[in-house]
Every structure is written in structure tokens, then in C-alpha cells.
Design a protein around this motif. Structure first.
Motif, PDB file in Angstrom:
ATOM      1  N   ASP A  93       0.400  -6.882  13.134  1.00  0.00           N
ATOM      2  CA  ASP A  93       1.336  -7.863  13.668  1.00  0.00           C
ATOM      3  C   ASP A  93       2.121  -8.385  12.463  1.00  0.00           C
ATOM      4  O   ASP A  93       1.658  -9.276  11.754  1.00  0.00           O
ATOM      5  N   PRO A  94       3.302  -7.821  12.173  1.00  0.00           N
ATOM      6  CA  PRO A  94       3.995  -8.148  10.910  1.00  0.00           C
ATOM      7  C   PRO A  94       4.442  -9.601  10.806  1.00  0.00           C
ATOM      8  O   PRO A  94       4.567 -10.125   9.702  1.00  0.00           O
ATOM      9  N   THR A  95       4.669 -10.245  11.939  1.00  0.00           N
ATOM     10  CA  THR A  95       5.103 -11.641  11.887  1.00  0.00           C
ATOM     11  C   THR A  95       3.925 -12.609  11.856  1.00  0.00           C
ATOM     12  O   THR A  95       4.096 -13.794  11.591  1.00  0.00           O
ATOM     13  N   MET A  96       2.727 -12.082  12.113  1.00  0.00           N
ATOM     14  CA  MET A  96       1.509 -12.880  12.181  1.00  0.00           C
ATOM     15  C   MET A  96       1.655 -14.029  13.178  1.00  0.00           C
ATOM     16  O   MET A  96       1.085 -15.113  13.024  1.00  0.00           O
ATOM     17  N   LYS A  97       2.382 -13.781  14.255  1.00  0.00           N
ATOM     18  CA  LYS A  97       2.532 -14.804  15.284  1.00  0.00           C
ATOM     19  C   LYS A  97       1.420 -14.746  16.323  1.00  0.00           C
ATOM     20  O   LYS A  97       1.170 -15.716  17.030  1.00  0.00           O
ATOM     21  N   ASN A 137       0.354 -11.450   0.347  1.00  0.00           N
ATOM     22  CA  ASN A 137       0.543 -11.662  -1.082  1.00  0.00           C
ATOM     23  C   ASN A 137       1.329 -10.510  -1.685  1.00  0.00           C
ATOM     24  O   ASN A 137       1.418  -9.424  -1.098  1.00  0.00           O
ATOM     25  N   PRO A 138       1.903 -10.708  -2.882  1.00  0.00           N
ATOM     26  CA  PRO A 138       2.698  -9.645  -3.517  1.00  0.00           C
ATOM     27  C   PRO A 138       1.945  -8.328  -3.693  1.00  0.00           C
ATOM     28  O   PRO A 138       2.559  -7.261  -3.698  1.00  0.00           O
ATOM     29  N   ASN A 139       0.608  -8.386  -3.822  1.00  0.00           N
ATOM     30  CA  ASN A 139      -0.160  -7.151  -4.005  1.00  0.00           C
ATOM     31  C   ASN A 139      -0.107  -6.234  -2.778  1.00  0.00           C
ATOM     32  O   ASN A 139      -0.387  -5.044  -2.872  1.00  0.00           O
ATOM     33  N   ALA A 140       0.267  -6.791  -1.628  1.00  0.00           N
ATOM     34  CA  ALA A 140       0.360  -6.003  -0.393  1.00  0.00           C
ATOM     35  C   ALA A 140       1.813  -5.774   0.009  1.00  0.00           C
ATOM     36  O   ALA A 140       2.092  -5.444   1.167  1.00  0.00           O
ATOM     37  N   LEU A 141       2.722  -5.931  -0.948  1.00  0.00           N
ATOM     38  CA  LEU A 141       4.157  -5.781  -0.687  1.00  0.00           C
ATOM     39  C   LEU A 141       4.799  -4.901  -1.762  1.00  0.00           C
ATOM     40  O   LEU A 141       4.317  -4.871  -2.895  1.00  0.00           O
ATOM     41  N   PRO A 142       5.882  -4.191  -1.408  1.00  0.00           N
ATOM     42  CA  PRO A 142       6.354  -3.935  -0.045  1.00  0.00           C
ATOM     43  C   PRO A 142       5.414  -2.969   0.647  1.00  0.00           C
ATOM     44  O   PRO A 142       4.712  -2.194  -0.019  1.00  0.00           O
ATOM     45  N   ARG A 143       5.377  -2.991   1.969  1.00  0.00           N
ATOM     46  CA  ARG A 143       4.480  -2.097   2.701  1.00  0.00           C
ATOM     47  C   ARG A 143       5.147  -1.589   3.968  1.00  0.00           C
ATOM     48  O   ARG A 143       6.174  -2.122   4.424  1.00  0.00           O
ATOM     49  N   ASP A 144       4.501  -0.587   4.526  1.00  0.00           N
ATOM     50  CA  ASP A 144       4.953   0.011   5.771  1.00  0.00           C
ATOM     51  C   ASP A 144       4.268  -0.719   6.919  1.00  0.00           C
ATOM     52  O   ASP A 144       3.088  -0.513   7.186  1.00  0.00           O
ATOM     53  N   ILE A 145       5.013  -1.569   7.615  1.00  0.00           N
ATOM     54  CA  ILE A 145       4.428  -2.344   8.716  1.00  0.00           C
ATOM     55  C   ILE A 145       4.186  -1.474   9.951  1.00  0.00           C
ATOM     56  O   ILE A 145       3.542  -1.911  10.905  1.00  0.00           O
ATOM     57  N   LYS A 146       4.680  -0.230   9.912  1.00  0.00           N
ATOM     58  CA  LYS A 146       4.456   0.692  11.032  1.00  0.00           C
ATOM     59  C   LYS A 146       3.272   1.629  10.783  1.00  0.00           C
ATOM     60  O   LYS A 146       2.954   2.457  11.628  1.00  0.00           O
ATOM     61  N   LEU A 190       9.826   0.455   3.756  1.00  0.00           N
ATOM     62  CA  LEU A 190       8.866  -0.451   3.145  1.00  0.00           C
ATOM     63  C   LEU A 190       9.476  -1.843   3.106  1.00  0.00           C
ATOM     64  O   LEU A 190      10.608  -2.019   2.651  1.00  0.00           O
ATOM     65  N   VAL A 191       8.716  -2.842   3.571  1.00  0.00           N
ATOM     66  CA  VAL A 191       9.264  -4.175   3.822  1.00  0.00           C
ATOM     67  C   VAL A 191       8.592  -5.208   2.929  1.00  0.00           C
ATOM     68  O   VAL A 191       7.374  -5.168   2.715  1.00  0.00           O
ATOM     69  N   SER A 192       9.395  -6.134   2.425  1.00  0.00           N
ATOM     70  CA  SER A 192       8.871  -7.256   1.642  1.00  0.00           C
ATOM     71  C   SER A 192       9.230  -8.600   2.254  1.00  0.00           C
ATOM     72  O   SER A 192       8.499  -9.583   2.076  1.00  0.00           O
ATOM     73  N   GLU A 193      10.344  -8.655   2.942  1.00  0.00           N
ATOM     74  CA  GLU A 193      10.853  -9.930   3.466  1.00  0.00           C
ATOM     75  C   GLU A 193      10.455 -10.120   4.929  1.00  0.00           C
ATOM     76  O   GLU A 193      10.423  -9.174   5.712  1.00  0.00           O
TER      77      GLU A 193
END
Length: 375
Positions: free
Chosen positions: A64-68, A50-59, A42-45
Motif C-alpha cells: 500500500d504505497p500511500t500507507m492509507k 526511510n531513505p534506505n528503502a527509496l527509491p523503490r518499485d511500489i509495484k 522507481l519512486v521516492s516521492e
């Protein structure tokens, strides 16, 4: 004779008691959601949200976890003969706000995973040669003849694309045709110009026919293949039901499991989604309770961590081996108007496991009790 009457009365009492017990133990659909097993830490950094969606499983699901590059929306899963799970959804460049993204920049895409829950790998756009890949309300399904199909509506008129392979290429088969059958056009098409079909869900019925549930939550049936013509054969399935909003309902989802048809319809004004069932998918739809509320704790991980997504829409259901096993949700970490271009907000597709075997078993028991007491 007295003994016989006593026995009959006892059976009636036991029947009523059993029915009352079943009713008192009745669960709503959301009670069958299961905790999500993280597919990675589970990732936060270093990720958006927003904090309400953190930490979460980006997998989990498609993100797109970097939103690039991409924001993701819509989507449905098809398990192919290669035993992989193929997600057909839409995406738009994160340089768009959410409102601009889905309205003008949304494109149909394909992703693949070895597991239903993900992670899904974005493999590319599915028809870049047609209207620059335009696609909205995108879902995928397997046709009766074994081919793979994708459906787009809302920002397009309501087109079907097909392929012999789950990986494509997908070619334009045609545009869905609707026979209004004496009903108002708005039951088959969106009431707003340019009156495209909207929120289209297509279900392969066990009887061999294709069934569409559009934004209106009416039932449309095709006897002649996936393009139709689809004949409108009902009003909105919830029309006149006490306690159910009669306007601004949308995003219906439909599936068949446990010998019956299920539909959920979302009321975004109150962020609540309602659950309905029918034995034949056409007549006698019954309200079965709340499917879920956006503020519920169903985005919960096995370690107890909970994510809350303010926007939860475009739900679809993945059915495997006859039972629903996973629910797909399009989510945003903020309100829609707050998800702008090139910011720290975005959207993804979250996949939540579901105890479909227990759900179908319990629903069958309820219907059997209802049928017994009806006679």
C-alpha cells in the motif's frame, strides 16, 4: 599391472581435484538471487519509508504505497489453473503499530497478479466470517486433491481453511492436530502461552504425505491428510550442529526442488538466515551455508539501485516447474519498534527472482560428489 595401478591413481587424483574444484567454487544460496526487474518507475516521492528503502518499485510484490489502509506481512504464492498468481498473506490497518498489528489486528487476505513478481491486487479478506478474519503466519498452498488451502497460526491455534477456487470463499476445515510421539510439546507448539502452533509451513511431499515445519524447525509428518495428526519425528534439524545458534531460531521455510528438501531458518538476533538440505526431508540434514543476511545487497534492481530493509523476515519460496523461481520477504523500512501507527513507516512483501535451475543443478552436483566420496 603397473599401467592399471597408474590409471587408477590418475582417476583418484582427477576425482579429488574435481571435488576440490567444486568445493572452491561453491556458492551460497544468496548468490542465486537475481536483480529485480522494475514493474514500474522507481519512486521516492509521495510514498512511505526511510531513505534506505527509496527509491523503490511500489509495484513489486504487495504494498500500500500511500500507507492509507494496509500493512502487509507473511505470504505465499500459489499458481492456479487460471494461470494467475495468488498470494495468501495477512494484513492489518496502518492505524496500528507493527507490534500491535501482527499481535492483535492481523487478518488473512488474498491478492492476485498476472506475474509472480507482481504487482498484486488486494481482493479482500478470506474469512471475515470467522473470528473477524483473524490470521497470522498466513500461507497458502495447493492440496493433493487440488483444492486450495490457507493456514493460520501464531495468533490462532493452527487452523486450515479450504476452497475449490483460488479466489475463495474459504471455509474452516479444522484445526491441525499434533501427535507428540514422545517428544516435548514445544517442538510442535510455541513455548509461550497460549501455546498455539507457530510459524507453520506445510509442504506437500512427493510421496503424498503432508509435512509441517513449525517454529522449532522440527519435522512433523501426516499420513492422514492436511489436518493430521502430524507426528513429530525429529528434534530441531540443526540441533548440535557446530556454528549454528541453538536458541531463538525461528521463521523456518521449507521447499522441495532438484530432488532434495531445503530449509532455511532465521536467527533474528544477528539478522542472518541459515540454509540446510536433506535427501528425504527427515534424516541427515546438512548445513549448506548462509541463505542471506539482512544487510546484503540482494534487494537490487536491474539498474543497480539497491534497497536495504532493516527487518527482513517470514521468507517463503515459490517453486514453479520444479525449481524455486522467486523468494518472498516481509520487510519493514525501520526497526520494528519504530514502526508506529499513522506514521511514515510500514511493511510490505517484496519478491526477489531466483536462479533456481542453476541452484538445483549445483546442489545436485555437490550431493553427488559427497555421495561418491562417502562410498
Amino acid at each position: 599391472m603397473g599401467k592399471l595401478i597408474h590409471t587408477m591413481l590418475l582417476l583418484v587424483v582427477l576425482s579429488i581435484t574435481g571435488y576440490s574444484s567444486l568445493a572452491s567454487e561453491k556458492k551460497d544460496l544468496f548468490d542465486y538471487f537475481l536483480p529485480m526487474e522494475p514493474q514500474g518507475p522507481l519512486v521516492s516521492e509521495g510514498i512511505w519509508g526511510n531513505p534506505n528503502a527509496l527509491p523503490r518499485d511500489i509495484k513489486n510484490g504487495l504494498e500500500d504505497p500511500t500507507m492509507k489502509t494496509w500493512c502487509y506481512w507473511d505470504g505465499a504464492i500459489v499458481k492456479a489453473d487460471d494461470d494467475r498468481y495468488h498470494m495468501y498473506a495477512c494484513c492489518w490497518a496502518q492505524t496500528n503499530s507493527h507490534n500491535a498489528g501482527w499481535r492483535v489486528a492481523s487478518k488473512a487476505m488474498h491478492a492476485v497478479s498476472d506475474k509472480a513478481i507482481g504487482p498484486y491486487t488486494h481482493t479482500g479478506l478470506t474469512w471475515p466470517h470467522w473470528q473477524e478474519g483473524a490470521g497470522g503466519n498466513v500461507i497458502g498452498l495447493r492440496m493433493h486433491d487440488g483444492r486450495y488451502a490457507m493456514v493460520t497460526s501464531e495468533i490462532t491455534d493452527g487452523e486450515i481453511f479450504v476452497s475449490d477456487s483460488p479466489d475463495g470463499p474459504f471455509e474452516h476445515l479444522g484445526t491441525i492436530q499434533v501427535d507428540y510421539n514422545g517428544f516435548k510439546e514445544g517442538l510442535g507448539r510455541y513455548y509461550k502461552a497460549p501455546r498455539h502452533m507457530s510459524n507453520v509451513q506445510i509442504l506437500l511431499r512427493p510421496d503424498g504425505r503432508y509435512m509441517i515445519v513449525p517454529r522449532s524447525a522440527s519435522i512433523l509428518i501426516s499420513e492422514d491428510g492436511i489436518l493430521g495428526p502430524y507426528k513429530i519425528i525429529t528434534e530441531r534439524i540443526y540441533k548440535g550442529m557446530p556454528g549454528i545458534p541453538q536458541e531463538r531460531m525461528e521463521d523456518p521455510s521449507v521447499w522441495y526442488s532438484g530432488g532434495m528438501y531445503h530449509m532455511t531458518v532465521n536467527y533474528h538476533i544477528d539478522n542472518v538466515t541459515y540454509h540446510f538440505t536433506s535427501q528425504d526431508g527427515i534424516h541427515d540434514w546438512k548445513y549448506r551455508g548462509i541463505a542471506f543476511r539482512n544487510d546484503g545487497d540482494f534487494f537490487k534492481y536491474t539498474d543497480g539501485t539497491v534497497n536495504h530493509w532493516p527487518i527482513v523476515q517470514r521468507m517463503t519460496v515459490f517453486v514453479e516447474n520444479g525449481h524455486p523461481t522467486h523468494f518472498l520477504f516481509s520487510v519493514i523500512d525501520s526497526r520494528k519498534g519504530e514502526d508506529g501507527s499513522n506514521d511514515n513507516h510500514g511493511s510490505k512483501i517484496v519478491i526477489v527472482p531466483f536462479d533456481g535451475e542453476a541452484f538445483d543443478r549445483d546442489m545436485q552436483a555437490i550431493v553427488e560428489q559427497e555421495n561418491t566420496h562417502a562410498h
